[in-house]
Design a protein around this motif. Structure first.
Motif, short mmCIF file in Angstrom:
data_model
loop_
_atom_site.label_atom_id
_atom_site.label_comp_id
_atom_site.label_asym_id
_atom_site.label_seq_id
_atom_site.Cartn_x
_atom_site.Cartn_y
_atom_site.Cartn_z
N SER A 349 0.81 -1.22 0.00
CA SER A 349 0.00 0.00 0.00
C SER A 349 0.85 1.27 0.00
N SER A 350 2.15 1.17 0.35
CA SER A 350 2.96 2.39 0.42
C SER A 350 4.43 2.03 0.34
N ARG A 351 5.19 2.95 -0.28
CA ARG A 351 6.65 2.81 -0.28
C ARG A 351 7.27 3.62 0.85
N LEU A 352 6.47 4.29 1.62
CA LEU A 352 6.92 4.99 2.82
C LEU A 352 6.40 4.21 4.04
N ARG A 371 5.49 12.21 20.57
CA ARG A 371 5.70 11.10 19.66
C ARG A 371 7.07 11.16 19.01
N ALA A 372 7.49 9.98 18.54
CA ALA A 372 8.67 9.85 17.70
C ALA A 372 8.23 9.14 16.43
N LEU A 373 8.59 9.68 15.27
CA LEU A 373 8.13 9.16 13.98
C LEU A 373 9.32 9.02 13.05
N SER A 374 9.49 7.82 12.50
CA SER A 374 10.61 7.55 11.60
C SER A 374 10.10 6.82 10.37
N TYR A 375 10.70 7.10 9.21
CA TYR A 375 10.27 6.51 7.95
C TYR A 375 11.37 5.63 7.36
N GLN A 376 10.95 4.52 6.75
CA GLN A 376 11.81 3.77 5.84
C GLN A 376 11.28 3.99 4.44
N THR A 377 12.13 4.49 3.56
CA THR A 377 11.72 4.80 2.19
C THR A 377 12.23 3.72 1.26
N TYR A 380 13.12 3.25 -5.67
CA TYR A 380 13.06 2.50 -6.93
C TYR A 380 13.66 3.39 -8.00
N SER A 381 14.68 2.93 -8.70
CA SER A 381 15.46 3.79 -9.60
C SER A 381 14.62 4.41 -10.70
N LEU A 382 13.58 3.69 -11.17
CA LEU A 382 12.75 4.24 -12.24
C LEU A 382 11.71 5.22 -11.72
N SER A 383 11.50 5.25 -10.42
CA SER A 383 10.52 6.17 -9.85
C SER A 383 10.96 6.58 -8.45
N PRO A 384 12.04 7.39 -8.34
CA PRO A 384 12.54 7.78 -7.01
C PRO A 384 11.58 8.75 -6.32
N ILE A 385 11.59 8.72 -5.01
CA ILE A 385 10.75 9.62 -4.22
C ILE A 385 11.62 10.26 -3.14
N THR A 386 11.22 11.47 -2.73
CA THR A 386 11.92 12.17 -1.65
C THR A 386 11.26 11.81 -0.33
N PRO A 387 12.00 11.21 0.59
CA PRO A 387 11.37 10.79 1.85
C PRO A 387 11.07 11.99 2.73
N PRO A 388 10.06 11.89 3.56
CA PRO A 388 9.79 12.96 4.52
C PRO A 388 10.79 12.91 5.67
N GLN A 423 21.56 12.00 2.21
CA GLN A 423 21.60 11.65 0.79
C GLN A 423 20.32 12.08 0.09
N TYR A 424 19.17 12.09 0.83
CA TYR A 424 17.89 12.39 0.22
C TYR A 424 17.31 13.73 0.68
N ALA A 425 18.00 14.47 1.51
CA ALA A 425 17.50 15.76 1.96
C ALA A 425 17.32 16.69 0.76
N PRO A 426 16.21 17.41 0.70
CA PRO A 426 15.97 18.28 -0.47
C PRO A 426 16.94 19.46 -0.50
N LEU A 427 17.12 20.00 -1.72
CA LEU A 427 18.00 21.14 -1.90
C LEU A 427 17.26 22.43 -1.57
#
Length: 796
Positions: A349-352, A371-377, A380-388, A423-427
């Motif tokens: 259902s989700s890649r996050l 709360r403490a909230l952590s993500y595993q992203t 996928y090379s053909l459809s990369p996403i920016t993790p929160p 590595q995935y932090a936005p610019l």
């Protein structure tokens, strides 16, 4: 009704259906993917002692009654004996009081709490229900199961043993040569109504004339209660995993705890070991699921997944709080490809995958969360996403005061530490955003003036935010702050009139609305974006103060939004038959606060939103929204959905979606059509079926088409699809469903699900019901477990 001919079932399926030796199936709901319901530990229940039960009176009736007082009673002609929930009827009945023994001959019928036994000869101790019945036909109330036996020995009121017995849930028809579609034959058939289980020895299962090999012993349920033992095997075919075979084992640990162990053999991968543990207590509950595949042959590595949820309430509540509750949720898998390789896991259902631990508290008018909230992203090379960003931790506190001297006052406080994989932090301004801490507070004060026909709500907001960063920003600063005031006024009127359309009477409303927002400009271009994005443009957001979600950007606004809506309301029921609306935003000055890489809005007039929602009858529903650009004279986005649901097991859902391509003026944006359906094919040749009630289908011999198709008009291809058929044979149901799911831009997984359900007994194959329920709105299973029938439904 003649039984339609069907192709014979392969012998292997019948063997799998009987492969339940030394174990009992879990409740029937498990076979159709309905969740087994946990129950809290039951309270002790007072029972009536045996000596008191023996004092229950007996009532006899018949054409002729004779005998000796306190010794025997003989009843001839329409004889009956009734005690408690047991009734014996026969042509002749002898009752010996010292032994509490009843002997009945000729057209004997026994009704014990709704379970019926019929035959020529009975001998029974009435109170203890010990005895035997020769050449008997029987039917069980809870499952509708029935059959014949040369003899039934009643051990007590709960346990009976049938010799040379048959069992089926197919209905008996009163004409010569009737043969049930499926039939279980056994040398002995032991039923225990207290444990709600049947055990057959030297058993064979026949279906459509094909019989399975004999098995020494099998067990099956007599109701919908949970039972420990092997669940029906599940097998299927998948384009990624190959042929799959599951052999689940269900362990009913206690009324409030259970576990399921599911070893799965995949011909292209290897063996996957799955497990699930559930628990339910007065103050806490949860589910723990873990999967492990050693040495996946396709990926050449070990694969694993962990999913768990725990909910906790605290009582007594510490620290003088009015409420305190906690949640722990863990979602983790071994690698990025897990979501594509194992389509039946929660990961699909989700890649996050979010993992969270939180405490929610309340005290008086205050409430909040830690709360403490952590993500595993899953990249996928053909459809990369920016993790929160992870929130490690987040602390919130909120307070709302209504009608405080005529004012509504609310306060929101928040402290969050944001952390991300560098590595995935936005610019931002040409460099990676640093991790950091953010604290903000929002104070809102409004003064509503509301009458039956008008409302005016002025509001003042103050946003104050402070940042501390782990590294310098582009301007070299390690901290930042921002304070932004906002003023808004929301106003509207409601006019009503009685009208008539298409022969129906309605109360029609006309509701104009004006919403003005003024927020001064504050330079926020150096601030990072931790949780902020642009709001979608729709009827829910066009009447809001901020053009952004989150708290890292507060839009500068000098904007007036105007709109009008009208509704048609049934004056008798209050149901809304139709709603139409239009809205547009007028900007007095150019936008200056934007997101990185996004041009500011300079148009004075926004796109026009037009929407309609029609519920003219309970059968038809339509909903549409159009975003129209008056400058380019084209639709920027359109959504049209409709549903036709004229009755049970009949639904058609259709949706058309269009999103314009902002890089071109051509009308060639993303277009897709989504159609889902469940419909009886017998309707095509005039057989409308019967309404047998919820969860019981519409009668035997009926075919149902089911499916969903999501088609991209831009790419001219099917993105996702589910298509299949179901056949209801009264006492058995067959399902064949083909599913195709896109797992990337150029890849897709295809699997076929084939299942035969022997109603009230077992099911074999891979159940497609979860897939159908997730993809088809208002899909109804042909069988659903209902409440246990009362013995009075079979009352004599």
């Amino acid at each position: 009704m003649s039984r339609p001919q069907r192709p014979p079932l392969p012998l292997a399926l019948l063997t799998l259906a009987l492969w339940q030796a030394q174990g009992a199936f879990a409740q029937e709901a498990a076979w159709i993917d309905a969740p087994l319901q946990l129950r809290r530990t039951p309270q002790l229940v007072e029972t009536i002692p045996t000596t008191e039960r023996g004092l229950r009176p007996s009532f006899v009736d018949g054409d002729r009654i004779s005998g000796r007082p306190d010794l025997e009673t003989v009843v001839e002609g329409n004889a009956s004996l009734r005690r408690g929930d047991t009734v014996i009827r026969a042509d002749r009945l002898e009752y010996y009081q010292p032994d509490d023994l009843a002997k009945a001959q000729g057209n004997v019928r026994v009704n014990q709490g709704g379970n019926v036994y019929e035959g020529p000869e009975l001998q029974l101790k009435v109170e203890t229900f010990e005895g035997f019945f020769n050449n008997v036909r029987y039917q069980f109330l809870e499952t509708g199961g029935n059959g014949n036996a040369d003899r039934i020995d009643f051990v007590d009121a709960n346990i009976s043993v049938a010799r040379h017995a048959t069992y089926t849930t197919c209905r008996r028809e009163d004409y010569p040569g009737w043969v049930p579609a499926w039939l279980l034959t056994a040398a002995t058939l032991t039923t225990d109504t207290e444990e709600s289980v049947g055990i057959a020895t030297d058993a064979r299962l026949s279906f459509m004339g094909v019989s399975s090999p004999a098995l020494p012993s099998i067990s099956f349920p007599l109701n919908n209660q949970r039972k420990s033992g092997l669940l029906p095997p599940v097998f299927g075919m998948d384009s990624v995993n190959g042929i799959e075979l599951q052999m689940p084992y269900y362990w009913n640990i206690a009324p409030n705890r259970d576990a399921t162990l599911t070893p799965t053999v995949m011909t292209k991968r290897g063996i996957n070991l799955g497990s699930e543990f559930r628990y339910l207590e007065n103050t806490y509950s949860g589910v723990l699921r873990a999967d492990y595949m050693p040495s996946d042959q396709l990926r050449d590595r070990d694969r694993w997944g962990l999913w768990t949820t725990h909910n906790q309430t605290f009582d007594p509540k510490p620290f003088g709080l009015d409420g305190l509750a906690g949640t722990l949720r863990i979602n983790r898998v071994s690698d990025n490809d897990y979501w594509r390789d194992f389509s039946r896991t929660p990961t699909l259902s989700s890649r996050l995958l979010d993992s969270e631990a939180s405490l929610n508290w309340a005290k008086g008018d205050w409430y909040g969360q830690v709360r403490a909230l952590s993500y595993q992203t899953l990249q996928y090379s053909l459809s990369p996403i920016t993790p929160p960003y992870d929130r490690m931790p987040q602390l919130t506190a909120n307070n709302i005061q209504y009608d405080w001297n005529g004012f509504d006052v609310s306060t929101s406080l928040d402290y969050t530490r944001f952390k991300a994989d560098s590595q995935y932090a936005p610019l931002l301004n040409g460099r990676r955003q640093p991790d950091g801490e953010r604290a903000f507070g929002i104070l809102q004060v409004s003064r509503p003036w509301i009458t039956p026909g008008t409302f005016v709500i002025p509001k003042v907001q103050l946003h104050a935010t402070s940042y501390q960063f782990d590294g310098p920003l582009a301007n070299g600063s390690n901290s930042a702050s921002r304070t932004v005031p906002t003023f808004s006024i929301d106003s509207g009127m409601v006019f009503e009139r009685d009208t008539s359309l298409f022969g129906r009477s309605f109360r029609q409303t006309l509701e104009p609305r004006l919403f003005y927002v003024r927020t001064p400009y504050r330079d926020q271009s150096q601030l990072p974006l931790y949780d902020t994005a642009a709001n979608d443009f729709n009827f829910a957001t066009i009447y809001t103060e901020n053009a952004f979600s989150g708290n890292d950007r507060i839009s500068d606004s000098n904007v007036l939004t105007g709109g009008v809506s009208t509704r048609l309301i049934d004056p008798d029921t209050g149901a809304e038959a139709a709603r139409f609306g239009v809205a547009q935003r007028f900007r007095f000055s150019d936008q200056r606060v934007t997101l990185p890489g996004v041009s500011p809005v300079t148009d004075r007039l926004s796109d026009i939103l037009v929407g309609a929602q029609i519920n003219w009858t309970s059968k038809w529903t339509a909903d549409t929204t159009v975003q129209y650009n008056p400058d380019s004279r084209r639709s920027e986005r359109s959504t049209i959905t409709a549903r036709y649901n004229p009755g049970p097991y009949r639904t058609i859902n259709a949706a058309y979606r269009y999103q314009a391509d902002s890089s071109t003026l051509a009308n060639d944006g993303n277009k897709s059509i989504d159609i889902g359906w469940q419909w009886p094919l017998n309707d095509l040749w005039g057989d409308k079926g019967k309404n047998l009630g919820p969860g019981r289908g519409e009668g035997g011999g009926r075919w149902y088409a089911v499916g969903r198709m999501n088609y991209s008009l831009k790419d001219s291809k099917l993105t996702d699809g589910v298509i299949g058929v179901e056949y209801d044979g009264c006492c058995w149901i067959g399902r064949v469903v083909l599913e195709r799911l896109s797992t990337g831009q150029v890849s897709a997984a295809t699997r076929i699900m084939f299942q035969i359900e022997f109603v009230g007994f077992a099911a074999v194959g891979a159940s497609p019901l979860k897939t159908l329920s997730q993809n088809i709105q208002r899909y109804q299973p042909l069988r659903q477990p209902g409440e246990t029938p009362s013995r009075f439904t079979n009352y004599d």
